[in-house]
Design an enzyme around this catalytic site. Sequence first.
Site, PDB file in Angstrom:
ATOM      1  CD  GLU A  86      -0.423   3.591 -15.458  1.00 21.88           C
ATOM      2  OE1 GLU A  86      -1.070   3.475 -14.397  1.00 21.88           O
ATOM      3  OE2 GLU A  86       0.447   2.779 -15.823  1.00 21.88           O
ATOM      4  CB  CYS A 123       2.077  -0.784 -14.456  1.00 28.15           C
ATOM      5  SG  CYS A 123       1.419  -1.508 -12.955  1.00 28.15           S
ATOM      6  CG  ASN A 136       4.270   2.357  -9.913  1.00 29.86           C
ATOM      7  OD1 ASN A 136       3.733   3.208  -9.209  1.00 29.86           O
ATOM      8  ND2 ASN A 136       3.591   1.394 -10.483  1.00 29.86           N
ATOM      9  CD  GLU A 137       1.416  -0.843  -7.611  1.00 32.23           C
ATOM     10  OE1 GLU A 137       1.412  -1.871  -8.317  1.00 32.23           O
ATOM     11  OE2 GLU A 137       0.384  -0.298  -7.189  1.00 32.23           O
TER      12      GLU A 137
END
Length: 653
Positions: free
Chosen positions: A49, A241, A372-373
């Site tokens: 990332e 994120c 993602n989350e």
Amino acid sequence: MIRKLFFMWLVLSAIFTLESLAVSPIVLDVNLDKEIAVIQPDMYGVFFEDINFGADGGLYAELIKNRSFDFPHPLVGWVPFGDVRVMSEDPCFDKNPNYVRLELKKGSLTGSGLDNEGFTGIGFQKGTDYRLVFYARVINGEDAKMRFECVTSRSENPDVVEVELNGSTWKKYSVIITPTFTDANSRLRLRLISDGTTVDVEHVSLFPVDTWQGRENGMRRDLAQALFDLNPGVFRFPGGCIVEGTILETRYQWKNSVGPVENRPININRWNYTFRHKFFPDYFQSYGLGFYEYFLLSEDLGAEPLPVISCGIACQYETGELVEIGDLQPYIDDALDLIEFANGSPSSTWGKVRAEMGHPEPFNLKYIGIGNEQWGEVYPERLELFVKAIREKYPKMLIVGSSGPSAEGTNFEYLWPEMKRINVDLVDEHYYKPPAWFLANAGRYDNYDRKGPKVFAGEYAAHDGSRGNANNFNAALSEAAFMTGLERNADIVHLATYAPLFAHINAHQWGPDLIWFDNLNVLRTPSYYVQKLYGHNSGTHVIQITSENSDLKGENNLYATAALDKDNSEIVIKVVNTGSERENIQINLNGRKWKFAGRPEITTLQSDDLYAVNEIGKERVSPVTGWTAMEDGNLHLPINKYSFSIVRIKYSK
Ligand code: AHR
């Protein structure tokens, strides 16, 4: 008196010797004939990332910050002097329209130009070639002259090159500079030196010529080498994120990250402002390291690419902005087009883009992550539509769904059954937890449902809590112990990637991280070595290893796993001792018709100090390889306190 003391010493040492002989070793039984699971060849990998200046300012070897003058404040990273204006009329690149106009009036003493500060400085290495590329046009005057200077942290500029500019249309210029000094905190200065001229300058870029694989838009050699040395099986990108964005508009849009590097629109990096106490107003994504480069890097590393894209939900820790279900098609198209970009023929729309960038062959993408989350009903509602569309067009694609940001709790418990219902192939789990959690969870996957999706431990790291979550040996050891549980359950755990991967020592938002660096050096942490040891010693098939008929997941502070490496005809045994005592271990290799050849190799990562950390120039924790002997077909190993050992034994059948 001396004789008396000598006699006492003799008696005491006899007692100690008898005592140590009397302590029987801990016996581990390896059943060579009992294969439990196939280990995926790509099981251990890396998660990348652009956090902690991991891409711009890190792996991506560009040394100039805001090279295209397109940050919202166009001169961030630059210190202008003399007559310098930011312009955007009649630009060189429509998606990055800003450029600077330099004017030099006759007799000017200061000259006109700009200094670029790089990313916490520019790291110049003495005698190394750097390629400077820029675009320019002469606005006033027949031709003009620019001068480029490498400026040291003491404001001296010993190394200078001059470039003649001509023509009133945009032209690309390229020149090599070879500094005569080493300095992690240098600057690059460009100045107009021809009196009475005006020039426009755009996309000022500076790379070391010697990038990883020698690519012009390439990666920093030392950092890419550190990745290569891990032998990663899978490469997950671009986050994290940043996939989601704080708002949908700032999500990672892969289509903006391909095509000519000069014309990729920049995006804010959400790690710019995420933590109030760590504010980096100069953190933007140039997308110079974009999806094409990520695929290429995966290929160079020999790792399976695993791109993750937005599912139409912005970061739920921030705004949670949603795309209405009826408006989701462009997002789904992004997923389908991405697969075409990676695998499609050069005659397809997106395969053509890839081919034109220099890679007509497909990248053989087999995984794609959606979201993602994420959490709550909004996620499965959207994910389902992606899965349906991908399955229809690309039935073999392996789809990764998410179980949310934590390893347990309401969201996790809601999402796992939903992932089964939707029938994704893998579920991404994330856990950033204290070392004790990792030790207690070495059996986490022992009782997972074997019939549903597989597990992708997509982000994990032990957060020790001491000294700002230092990457100390304690954290690394607990990860090594936990990973024996991943390996023992390789039938269900198919992929695992530590996170985050990179951090700039002078500009980071998140710790711990696997690899640290400054502008000139790289630092491999103890956790890095744990990942490396697993990456190089995964084996192909899990076999049974027990002590008194039980798996080793913490009894006597021992954790162990065993595997066959059928590609190399070797038995691979991993033992972690998290205790403060040295243990004598006897490993019985049981099985029919096995013959062992040569001396077993043993590699150990050990430190007496659980809080030991590695520093640049001071590597306190790193693996040591030696040899051990076998007796009667079995192994007798003293296993040091606080240690992670890997034994490799050659076999024939
Ligand atoms: O790895 C750092 C961050 O942790 C990732 O961006 C995110 O997925 C998680 O919350």
